[in-house]
Design an enzyme around this catalytic site. Structure first.
Site, mmCIF file in Angstrom:
data_model
loop_
_atom_site.group_PDB
_atom_site.id
_atom_site.type_symbol
_atom_site.label_atom_id
_atom_site.label_comp_id
_atom_site.label_asym_id
_atom_site.label_seq_id
_atom_site.Cartn_x
_atom_site.Cartn_y
_atom_site.Cartn_z
ATOM 1 N N LYS A 9 0.620 9.262 -4.091
ATOM 2 C CA LYS A 9 -0.889 9.696 -3.855
ATOM 3 C C LYS A 9 -0.618 10.815 -2.211
ATOM 4 C CE LYS A 9 -1.466 4.417 -3.296
ATOM 5 N NZ LYS A 9 -1.319 3.631 -1.781
ATOM 6 N N TYR A 49 -10.513 2.492 -7.707
ATOM 7 C CA TYR A 49 -10.634 1.156 -5.405
ATOM 8 C C TYR A 49 -11.623 0.615 -6.168
ATOM 9 C CZ TYR A 49 -6.410 3.236 -4.557
ATOM 10 O OH TYR A 49 -4.636 3.818 -4.430
ATOM 11 N N ASN A 112 1.459 4.571 1.349
ATOM 12 C CA ASN A 112 2.215 4.362 1.598
ATOM 13 C C ASN A 112 2.832 4.111 0.521
ATOM 14 O OD1 ASN A 112 0.258 3.263 -0.163
ATOM 15 N ND2 ASN A 112 0.087 0.828 0.079
ATOM 16 N N HIS A 115 0.704 4.773 -5.808
ATOM 17 C CA HIS A 115 0.160 3.912 -6.255
ATOM 18 C C HIS A 115 0.977 2.749 -7.839
ATOM 19 C CE1 HIS A 115 -3.146 1.343 -8.123
ATOM 20 N NE2 HIS A 115 -3.192 2.147 -9.439
ATOM 21 N N GLU A 126 -7.382 1.992 -15.816
ATOM 22 C CA GLU A 126 -7.294 3.477 -14.508
ATOM 23 C C GLU A 126 -6.673 4.369 -15.373
ATOM 24 O OE1 GLU A 126 -5.769 0.569 -10.958
ATOM 25 O OE2 GLU A 126 -3.788 1.955 -12.144
HETATM 26 P P1 IDP Z 1 -1.223 -2.007 -3.848
HETATM 27 O O1 IDP Z 1 -1.389 -0.861 -3.621
HETATM 28 O O2 IDP Z 1 -0.053 -2.480 -3.554
HETATM 29 O O3 IDP Z 1 -1.015 -2.271 -5.224
HETATM 30 P P2 IDP Z 1 -3.712 -2.509 -2.356
HETATM 31 O O4 IDP Z 1 -3.924 -4.592 -2.547
HETATM 32 O O5 IDP Z 1 -4.237 -2.316 -4.704
HETATM 33 O O6 IDP Z 1 -2.690 -2.329 -2.596
HETATM 34 O O7 IDP Z 1 -4.159 -1.669 -1.774
HETATM 35 C C1 IDP Z 1 -4.517 -0.646 -2.474
HETATM 36 C C2 IDP Z 1 -4.271 0.639 -1.020
HETATM 37 O O8 IDP Z 1 -5.268 -0.003 -0.688
HETATM 38 C C3 IDP Z 1 -2.958 0.893 -0.986
HETATM 39 O O9 IDP Z 1 -2.339 0.763 -1.510
HETATM 40 C C4 IDP Z 1 -3.144 0.696 0.327
HETATM 41 O O10 IDP Z 1 -2.901 2.546 0.435
HETATM 42 C C5 IDP Z 1 -4.363 1.045 1.367
HETATM 43 N N1 IDP Z 1 -5.161 -0.552 1.126
HETATM 44 C C6 IDP Z 1 -4.488 -1.900 1.019
HETATM 45 N N2 IDP Z 1 -4.401 -2.918 2.258
HETATM 46 C C7 IDP Z 1 -5.095 -2.348 3.543
HETATM 47 C C8 IDP Z 1 -4.685 -2.434 5.014
HETATM 48 O O11 IDP Z 1 -4.529 -3.606 5.383
HETATM 49 N N3 IDP Z 1 -5.337 -1.387 5.914
HETATM 50 C C9 IDP Z 1 -5.044 0.133 5.128
HETATM 51 N N4 IDP Z 1 -4.758 -0.042 4.022
HETATM 52 C C10 IDP Z 1 -4.554 -0.852 2.786
HETATM 53 MG MG MG Z 2 -3.722 -2.217 -5.760
#
Ligand code: IDP
Ligand code: MG
Length: 149
Positions: A9, A49, A112, A115, A126
């Site tokens: 990312k 997303y 984080n 992805h 994707e």
């Molecule tokens: P993942 O990347 O672990 O699959 P997802 O729930 O699919 O997690 O969420 C996609 C991305 O959205 C996350 O990797 C993160 O960057 C962001 N994200 C998820 N939950 C939150 C939140 O509660 N606050 C801010 N960003 C979030």
């Molecule tokens: Mg996800």
């Protein structure tokens, strides 16, 4: 052989952690079959997303993922989807297991670093968003016989 989409990312590119992420994937024994750098535009971000549309963090997530270049790759291997998810760790780095990319290198639930597709259907969708079929290479991973049965 299973395929998954991995994205280093914008925070990974900005922090110089693309190599670290690619290196962990390679060292695990997974095979890279496609890779490119691009800056995701808003339309692509909203498609990628789409499942999160309407959630409180969605607009902020779109702004973040479009904020700087990313490196996207297709990673192949047996159980590649689960393997990459395990290497990434939980979405919130604080809850991620030690030794995972997110636990070792990240602090924030949004920033984080990485992805990874969460299932076979999303992986196929994707991958198709980011790569044409001819951009995904078929090559023999000579080391595979030392990694896999
Ligand atoms: P993942 O990347 O672990 O699959 P997802 O729930 O699919 O997690 O969420 C996609 C991305 O959205 C996350 O990797 C993160 O960057 C962001 N994200 C998820 N939950 C939150 C939140 O509660 N606050 C801010 N960003 C979030
Ligand atoms: Mg996800």
């Amino acid at each position: 052989m299973e395929r998954t989409l991995v994205i280093a990312k914008p925070d990974a590119v900005q922090r110089g952690l693309v190599g670290e992420i690619v290196s962990r994937i390679e060292r695990r024994g997974l095979k890279l079959v496609a890779m490119k750098m691009l800056q995701i535009d808003e339309a692509l971000a909203r498609r990628h997303y789409g499942v999160h549309e309407g959630k409180p963090f969605f607009e902020s997530l779109v702004a973040f993922i479009t904020s700087a270049p990313v490196v996207v790759m297709v990673v192949e291997g047996p159980r590649a989807i689960e393997t990459v998810r395990a290497m990434m760790g939980a979405t919130d780095p604080l809850k991620a297991a030690p030794g995972t990319i997110r636990a070792d290198l990240a602090m924030d639930v949004q920033h984080n670093l990485v992805h990874g597709s969460d299932g076979p259907e999303t992986a196929a969708q994707e991958i198709a968003l980011f790569f044409r079929e001819e951009e995904i290479l078929t090559w023999t991973h000579d080391v595979a016989r030392w990694v896999l049965q």
